[in-house]
Design a protein around this motif. Sequence first.
Motif, PDB file in Angstrom:
ATOM      1  N   LYS A 153      14.098  24.927  -9.590  1.00 35.54           N
ATOM      2  CA  LYS A 153      15.408  25.404  -9.231  1.00 35.54           C
ATOM      3  C   LYS A 153      15.694  25.006  -7.778  1.00 35.54           C
ATOM      4  CE  LYS A 153      17.088  30.031  -7.981  1.00 35.54           C
ATOM      5  NZ  LYS A 153      16.826  31.543  -7.737  1.00 35.54           N
ATOM      6  N   GLN A 154      14.637  24.667  -6.951  1.00 34.46           N
ATOM      7  CA  GLN A 154      14.821  24.029  -5.778  1.00 34.46           C
ATOM      8  C   GLN A 154      15.265  22.476  -5.768  1.00 34.46           C
ATOM      9  OE1 GLN A 154      15.216  25.847  -2.966  1.00 34.46           O
ATOM     10  NE2 GLN A 154      14.827  27.786  -4.196  1.00 34.46           N
ATOM     11  N   LYS A 155      15.322  21.937  -7.140  1.00 34.04           N
ATOM     12  CA  LYS A 155      15.461  20.706  -7.057  1.00 34.04           C
ATOM     13  C   LYS A 155      14.730  19.790  -6.426  1.00 34.04           C
ATOM     14  CE  LYS A 155      19.399  20.732  -9.755  1.00 34.04           C
ATOM     15  NZ  LYS A 155      19.489  20.071 -10.854  1.00 34.04           N
ATOM     16  N   ASP A 156      13.146  20.046  -6.483  1.00 29.97           N
ATOM     17  CA  ASP A 156      12.149  19.483  -5.875  1.00 29.97           C
ATOM     18  C   ASP A 156      11.157  18.696  -6.945  1.00 29.97           C
ATOM     19  OD1 ASP A 156       9.857  18.523  -4.287  1.00 29.97           O
ATOM     20  OD2 ASP A 156       9.663  20.365  -3.081  1.00 29.97           O
ATOM     21  N   PRO A 157      11.366  17.515  -7.268  1.00 26.08           N
ATOM     22  CA  PRO A 157      10.734  17.068  -8.427  1.00 26.08           C
ATOM     23  C   PRO A 157       9.224  16.741  -8.095  1.00 26.08           C
ATOM     24  CG  PRO A 157      12.305  15.268  -7.513  1.00 26.08           C
ATOM     25  CD  PRO A 157      12.533  16.554  -6.802  1.00 26.08           C
ATOM     26  N   GLU A 158       8.731  16.485  -7.165  1.00 21.78           N
ATOM     27  CA  GLU A 158       7.393  15.966  -6.555  1.00 21.78           C
ATOM     28  C   GLU A 158       6.618  17.617  -6.632  1.00 21.78           C
ATOM     29  OE1 GLU A 158       6.022  13.225  -6.852  1.00 21.78           O
ATOM     30  OE2 GLU A 158       8.545  12.384  -6.914  1.00 21.78           O
ATOM     31  N   GLU A 159       7.339  18.503  -6.138  1.00 23.37           N
ATOM     32  CA  GLU A 159       6.430  19.855  -6.167  1.00 23.37           C
ATOM     33  C   GLU A 159       6.407  20.200  -7.652  1.00 23.37           C
ATOM     34  OE1 GLU A 159       4.733  23.170  -4.732  1.00 23.37           O
ATOM     35  OE2 GLU A 159       4.778  21.193  -4.026  1.00 23.37           O
ATOM     36  N   ALA A 160       7.622  20.245  -8.208  1.00 18.40           N
ATOM     37  CA  ALA A 160       7.309  20.592  -9.767  1.00 18.40           C
ATOM     38  C   ALA A 160       6.295  19.859 -10.552  1.00 18.40           C
ATOM     39  CB  ALA A 160       8.774  20.481 -10.483  1.00 18.40           C
ATOM     40  N   ALA A 161       6.170  18.428 -10.402  1.00 19.91           N
ATOM     41  CA  ALA A 161       5.228  17.648 -11.051  1.00 19.91           C
ATOM     42  C   ALA A 161       3.878  18.206 -10.462  1.00 19.91           C
ATOM     43  CB  ALA A 161       5.563  16.199 -10.997  1.00 19.91           C
ATOM     44  N   LYS A 162       3.623  18.106  -9.333  1.00 20.88           N
ATOM     45  CA  LYS A 162       2.435  18.574  -8.836  1.00 20.88           C
ATOM     46  C   LYS A 162       1.805  20.099  -9.254  1.00 20.88           C
ATOM     47  CE  LYS A 162       0.310  20.519  -4.432  1.00 20.88           C
ATOM     48  NZ  LYS A 162       0.546  20.689  -3.261  1.00 20.88           N
ATOM     49  N   ARG A 163       2.870  21.175  -9.442  1.00 21.87           N
ATOM     50  CA  ARG A 163       2.582  22.380 -10.095  1.00 21.87           C
ATOM     51  C   ARG A 163       2.343  22.232 -11.341  1.00 21.87           C
ATOM     52  NH1 ARG A 163       1.315  26.403  -6.227  1.00 21.87           N
ATOM     53  NH2 ARG A 163       2.729  26.113  -4.405  1.00 21.87           N
ATOM     54  N   ALA A 164       2.848  21.326 -12.314  1.00 21.91           N
ATOM     55  CA  ALA A 164       2.639  21.401 -13.724  1.00 21.91           C
ATOM     56  C   ALA A 164       1.362  20.612 -13.953  1.00 21.91           C
ATOM     57  CB  ALA A 164       3.826  20.465 -14.216  1.00 21.91           C
ATOM     58  N   ARG A 165       1.052  19.718 -13.255  1.00 18.63           N
ATOM     59  CA  ARG A 165      -0.228  18.843 -13.438  1.00 18.63           C
ATOM     60  C   ARG A 165      -1.351  19.931 -13.212  1.00 18.63           C
ATOM     61  NH1 ARG A 165       2.422  14.591 -10.896  1.00 18.63           N
ATOM     62  NH2 ARG A 165       1.410  15.018  -8.831  1.00 18.63           N
ATOM     63  N   GLU A 166      -1.432  20.709 -12.054  1.00 19.95           N
ATOM     64  CA  GLU A 166      -2.166  21.467 -11.406  1.00 19.95           C
ATOM     65  C   GLU A 166      -2.420  22.895 -12.706  1.00 19.95           C
ATOM     66  OE1 GLU A 166      -0.867  23.001  -7.534  1.00 19.95           O
ATOM     67  OE2 GLU A 166      -1.737  21.470  -6.609  1.00 19.95           O
ATOM     68  N   HIS A 167      -1.251  23.368 -13.233  1.00 23.59           N
ATOM     69  CA  HIS A 167      -1.340  24.225 -14.066  1.00 23.59           C
ATOM     70  C   HIS A 167      -2.335  23.644 -15.402  1.00 23.59           C
ATOM     71  CE1 HIS A 167      -0.056  27.111 -16.972  1.00 23.59           C
ATOM     72  NE2 HIS A 167       0.522  26.397 -17.842  1.00 23.59           N
ATOM     73  N   VAL A 168      -1.969  22.596 -15.801  1.00 24.98           N
ATOM     74  CA  VAL A 168      -2.807  21.842 -17.005  1.00 24.98           C
ATOM     75  C   VAL A 168      -4.184  21.953 -16.567  1.00 24.98           C
ATOM     76  CG1 VAL A 168      -3.001  20.008 -18.523  1.00 24.98           C
ATOM     77  CG2 VAL A 168      -0.702  21.016 -17.973  1.00 24.98           C
ATOM     78  N   ARG A 169      -4.466  21.296 -15.372  1.00 29.75           N
ATOM     79  CA  ARG A 169      -5.782  21.032 -15.107  1.00 29.75           C
ATOM     80  C   ARG A 169      -6.613  22.249 -14.880  1.00 29.75           C
ATOM     81  NH1 ARG A 169      -4.838  18.796  -9.998  1.00 29.75           N
ATOM     82  NH2 ARG A 169      -3.859  17.070 -11.149  1.00 29.75           N
ATOM     83  N   ARG A 170      -5.982  23.565 -14.337  1.00 35.33           N
ATOM     84  CA  ARG A 170      -6.487  24.501 -14.206  1.00 35.33           C
ATOM     85  C   ARG A 170      -7.280  25.192 -15.465  1.00 35.33           C
ATOM     86  NH1 ARG A 170      -4.660  26.383  -9.762  1.00 35.33           N
ATOM     87  NH2 ARG A 170      -2.625  26.732 -10.544  1.00 35.33           N
ATOM     88  N   PHE A 171      -6.375  25.101 -16.506  1.00 33.06           N
ATOM     89  CA  PHE A 171      -6.525  25.715 -17.689  1.00 33.06           C
ATOM     90  C   PHE A 171      -7.495  24.878 -18.425  1.00 33.06           C
ATOM     91  CE2 PHE A 171      -3.404  28.857 -16.603  1.00 33.06           C
ATOM     92  CZ  PHE A 171      -3.746  29.939 -17.198  1.00 33.06           C
ATOM     93  N   ARG A 172      -7.552  23.537 -18.360  1.00 33.15           N
ATOM     94  CA  ARG A 172      -8.636  22.915 -18.798  1.00 33.15           C
ATOM     95  C   ARG A 172      -9.883  23.102 -18.432  1.00 33.15           C
ATOM     96  NH1 ARG A 172      -8.936  16.051 -18.040  1.00 33.15           N
ATOM     97  NH2 ARG A 172     -10.890  15.907 -19.121  1.00 33.15           N
ATOM     98  N   MET A 173     -10.050  23.456 -17.000  1.00 32.00           N
ATOM     99  CA  MET A 173     -11.253  23.818 -16.550  1.00 32.00           C
ATOM    100  C   MET A 173     -11.710  25.228 -17.135  1.00 32.00           C
ATOM    101  SD  MET A 173     -10.417  22.901 -12.490  1.00 32.00           S
ATOM    102  CE  MET A 173     -11.892  23.875 -12.022  1.00 32.00           C
TER     103      MET A 173
END
Length: 253
Positions: free
Chosen positions: A212-232
């Motif tokens: 929503k904030q048009k922040d591509p780097e933050e969106a990518a970071k949050r998405a990667r962290e999300h997948v990584r956390r559930f992988r753990m």
Amino acid sequence: MSLFRKARQNRIFQDVVEQIEEAIIRGRLKEGERLPSERELQEIFQVSRGTLREALRVLEEKGLLTIKPGVGGGAFVEPVTTRQVSDSLAMLIRYQRVSLGHLAEFREGVEGIVARLAAQRSHLQDIQELQGLLQRAKQCLDEGIRAWEEFLQIDERIHMALARIAGNPIYLFVLQTVHDNIDRYYERFLPREEELMWENYRDLLHIVSAVKQKDPEEAAKRAREHVRRFRMHMEKAKDDQHPRNGEGPSHPP
């Protein structure tokens, strides 16, 4: 021009499969259309009946043809859909050719790219769609663990919405295939806990907020962290089920 040509004798079986496959993919053979009879195909390809039947069987296994016996039967063209690829991935997962780690590694990279593109390309109606899905996810949280299955479905819908917003049909197709088959890992390795539902929800809130904030780097970071956390979470559950030191619970894979 003839639909097919004589098969190359040095790779005769493969050539028959590839010619029919290409005719279907390029639309020269339409959905529901019947191929020429076996006798005609034998004459065109200059192959034996056994070779032709084996080629048709392979194409049927790929989901490109349906073979109907009897009067009025024959080889009929099936629609080319994502099912063929999805079924192939499901088979790989079922026979453990694609591990939990492989899927998670792939998703971490692709979901990050998709979230970045979604932040760059989203419009007001896209944000409204994502926020509506988040509201439904919150309702599931209020219902507790009994809404677990619906919550996971909404989680998938959010990921698919992001892939659609990203605007690249390849990402959408590939991620849909992955999400269609990842549920077997959720069933085996994802603990049914309300805390995980809340953790997932918070991750989704952060991802949608960055889009929503048009922040591509933050969106990518949050998405990667999300997948990584559930992988753990899932790898911990997997290790608990299959301890490497031979102690504790042990079940067949």
